[in-house]
Motif scaffolding. Structure first.
Motif, PDB file in Angstrom:
ATOM      1  N   SER A 111       0.657  -1.297  -0.072  1.00  0.00           N
ATOM      2  CA  SER A 111      -0.125  -0.299   0.096  1.00  0.00           C
ATOM      3  C   SER A 111       0.960   1.404  -0.217  1.00  0.00           C
ATOM      4  O   SER A 111       2.239   1.408   0.629  1.00  0.00           O
ATOM      5  CB  SER A 111      -1.021   0.096   0.884  1.00  0.00           C
TER       6      SER A 111
ATOM      7  N   ARG B 103      -3.184   2.801   3.089  1.00  0.00           N
ATOM      8  CA  ARG B 103      -4.789   3.561   1.901  1.00  0.00           C
ATOM      9  C   ARG B 103      -4.221   2.268   0.658  1.00  0.00           C
ATOM     10  O   ARG B 103      -2.768   2.043   0.844  1.00  0.00           O
ATOM     11  CB  ARG B 103      -4.726   4.257   1.037  1.00  0.00           C
ATOM     12  N   ARG B 104      -5.195   2.466  -0.037  1.00  0.00           N
ATOM     13  CA  ARG B 104      -4.743   1.259  -0.904  1.00  0.00           C
ATOM     14  C   ARG B 104      -3.634   1.787  -2.220  1.00  0.00           C
ATOM     15  O   ARG B 104      -4.201   3.307  -2.612  1.00  0.00           O
ATOM     16  CB  ARG B 104      -5.999   0.647  -2.073  1.00  0.00           C
TER      17      ARG B 104
ATOM     18  N   PRO C  46      -2.708   3.409  -5.852  1.00  0.00           N
ATOM     19  CA  PRO C  46      -3.389   3.430  -7.501  1.00  0.00           C
ATOM     20  C   PRO C  46      -3.232   2.408  -8.077  1.00  0.00           C
ATOM     21  O   PRO C  46      -4.462   1.551  -8.905  1.00  0.00           O
ATOM     22  CB  PRO C  46      -2.551   4.303  -7.941  1.00  0.00           C
TER      23      PRO C  46
ATOM     24  N   GLN D  11      -3.721  -1.066  -6.711  1.00  0.00           N
ATOM     25  CA  GLN D  11      -3.950  -1.858  -5.712  1.00  0.00           C
ATOM     26  C   GLN D  11      -5.445  -1.767  -6.115  1.00  0.00           C
ATOM     27  O   GLN D  11      -6.508  -2.597  -6.732  1.00  0.00           O
ATOM     28  CB  GLN D  11      -3.728  -2.088  -4.698  1.00  0.00           C
ATOM     29  N   THR D  12      -6.555  -0.386  -6.421  1.00  0.00           N
ATOM     30  CA  THR D  12      -6.894   0.204  -7.302  1.00  0.00           C
ATOM     31  C   THR D  12      -8.084  -0.440  -8.482  1.00  0.00           C
ATOM     32  O   THR D  12      -8.485  -0.232  -8.812  1.00  0.00           O
ATOM     33  CB  THR D  12      -7.028   1.835  -6.980  1.00  0.00           C
TER      34      THR D  12
ATOM     35  N   ASP E 249      -8.355  -4.007  -9.172  1.00  0.00           N
ATOM     36  CA  ASP E 249      -8.618  -4.767  -7.432  1.00  0.00           C
ATOM     37  C   ASP E 249      -9.783  -5.702  -8.468  1.00  0.00           C
ATOM     38  O   ASP E 249     -10.813  -4.837  -8.653  1.00  0.00           O
ATOM     39  CB  ASP E 249     -10.020  -3.756  -6.816  1.00  0.00           C
TER      40      ASP E 249
ATOM     41  N   GLN F 136     -14.448  -4.677  -8.128  1.00  0.00           N
ATOM     42  CA  GLN F 136     -14.770  -3.604  -8.931  1.00  0.00           C
ATOM     43  C   GLN F 136     -15.473  -4.196  -9.723  1.00  0.00           C
ATOM     44  O   GLN F 136     -15.535  -4.947 -10.734  1.00  0.00           O
ATOM     45  CB  GLN F 136     -14.271  -2.861  -8.989  1.00  0.00           C
TER      46      GLN F 136
ATOM     47  N   GLN G 104     -13.179   1.287 -17.631  1.00  0.00           N
ATOM     48  CA  GLN G 104     -12.011   0.586 -17.238  1.00  0.00           C
ATOM     49  C   GLN G 104     -11.956  -0.203 -18.016  1.00  0.00           C
ATOM     50  O   GLN G 104     -10.686  -1.232 -18.547  1.00  0.00           O
ATOM     51  CB  GLN G 104     -12.451  -0.269 -15.788  1.00  0.00           C
TER      52      GLN G 104
ATOM     53  N   GLN H 117      -8.646   9.643  -9.792  1.00  0.00           N
ATOM     54  CA  GLN H 117      -9.269   8.998  -8.845  1.00  0.00           C
ATOM     55  C   GLN H 117      -8.238   7.951  -8.546  1.00  0.00           C
ATOM     56  O   GLN H 117      -9.074   7.575  -7.622  1.00  0.00           O
ATOM     57  CB  GLN H 117     -10.260   8.489 -10.193  1.00  0.00           C
ATOM     58  N   LEU H 118      -8.084   6.983  -9.891  1.00  0.00           N
ATOM     59  CA  LEU H 118      -7.131   5.491  -8.843  1.00  0.00           C
ATOM     60  C   LEU H 118      -6.604   6.188  -8.297  1.00  0.00           C
ATOM     61  O   LEU H 118      -6.355   5.450  -7.502  1.00  0.00           O
ATOM     62  CB  LEU H 118      -6.217   5.526 -10.328  1.00  0.00           C
TER      63      LEU H 118
ATOM     64  N   GLY I 133      -6.797   8.460  -5.838  1.00  0.00           N
ATOM     65  CA  GLY I 133      -7.272   8.964  -4.904  1.00  0.00           C
ATOM     66  C   GLY I 133      -7.066  10.013  -4.260  1.00  0.00           C
ATOM     67  O   GLY I 133      -7.078  10.881  -3.546  1.00  0.00           O
TER      68      GLY I 133
END
Length: 339
Positions: A35, A46-47, A49, A51-52, A55, A58, A64, A278-279, A281
């Motif tokens: 992380s 937090r995760r 980018p 990992q996001t 994932d 999702q 995507q 967004q990835l 965060g």
């Protein structure tokens, strides 16, 4: 007594090759489980980018799906058109900017919104100080060497770790639109005297019949046709590498050696930039600047520039940039006459 010395030399050479092979294979690995917070403090905050992005829980969104498709096209094109793979060297990583705080690696490509991406990264890394609006950063400051670190500045083990666990992204553009944009910016703007002197005078000297003394001195009136002659002339690259503004993306960012997680496109710049933020965060911390340029180079504009280029030289130029067309799924422009 010479035998042990030979053995030591062979061992050292083998160890060096092993390290570089690790670097090569790490570049194409899927995300590690580390992380963002663990890199600096040892506490999971937090995760990352990466990992996001990967994932599995999702539900896949249309955006995507688009990016998954781009990754698949790129990987398949690399398998089909890359005959001989090689290991990465630090020289390959000079265009890859590092954001350690957010776990990002960005390969910048001139004439593909790289000024604004550098501004965004200056905000995210704290280089911009208290400034939160990327457009408040002067464009020339975004290109000052040393403001942002590149991956080539790290040790081999640090490079491996970042290639393995950071989100790697690049933005690309239709190759000939990018090329025309570079020509317009560097050869038709009166303020770019450094480019006129450095490249314009050389182009005039080599590719213009009976040049005037003023043109040889100033190099400020290079035609697009002369620029094309310069690019396809084998002597050009024998003498020195292409300038980054017209170098091929595959030569700047090595997408068949580095597994890019996001391939953004200039044609969908705002959507793709928002996706990266967004990835990471950070979409609530910084916004990618929207373009209000009315002078940006379009496909129709590129077609006008190519109108005076003969089919023979169009073909030679396409062959020069062919890998960028193939790797990033751009069609041969309809205005080309050699087909």
């Amino acid at each position: 007594m010479r035998k042990p010395k030979v053995i030591r030399m062979v061992f050292a050479l083998s160890l060096g090759c092993f390290i570089m092979v690790i670097l090569y294979f790490n570049s194409s690995l899927k995300p590690a489980s580390e992380s963002v917070g663990e890199r600096s403090s040892g506490h999971k905050t937090r995760r990352s980018p990466l990992q996001t992005l990967y994932d599995g829980d999702q539900v896949e969104s249309p955006v995507q799906a688009i990016h998954q498709g781009r990754r698949e096209v790129l990987e398949e094109s690399c398998r089909s058109y890359t005959r001989k793979r090689r290991v990465l060297i630090p020289e390959d990583l000079k265009h890859v900017i590092v954001d350690d705080q957010h776990g990002l690696l960005y390969c910048y490509v001139p004439k593909v919104a790289c000024t604004n991406w550098k501004r965004v990264l200056m905000v995210l890394t704290g280089v911009a100080g208290s400034l939160r609006d990327p457009l408040a950063i002067p464009a020339n400051e975004a290109h000052v060497p040393g403001n942002l670190r590149t991956l080539s500045e790290y040790s081999t083990s640090q490079i491996n770790q970042r290639l393995r666990s950071y989100l790697k992204f690049v933005f690309v553009r239709e190759p000939f639109e990018r090329l025309v944009s570079a020509y317009r910016n560097k050869f038709t703007r009166s303020y770019n005297t450094a480019f006129h002197k450095r490249y314009g005078t050389k182009i005039v000297r080599r590719h213009r019949l009976d040049p005037q003394p003023e043109a040889l001195e100033r190099g400020n009136d290079v035609s697009f046709e002369e620029f094309v002659y310069y690019l396809v002339d084998p002597a050009t690259q024998r003498e020195e590498p292409f300038n980054e503004h017209w170098e091929r993306v595959h030569s700047l960012c090595h997408p068949c050696l580095i597994h890019y997680d996001v391939v953004g496109k200039y044609e969908t710049l705002e959507q793709d930039s928002r996706y990266v933020l967004q990835l990471a965060g950070v979409e609530d911390q910084v916004s990618f600047p929207t373009s209000s340029k009315s002078t940006r180079t379009t496909g129709d504009m590129a077609a006008q520039f190519f109108d005076n280029i003969s089919p023979f030289y169009q073909k030679k130029l396409y062959n020069l940039y062919r890998m960028d067309f193939l790797l990033f799924n751009y069609s041969i422009p309809a205005y080309l006459k050699f087909r």
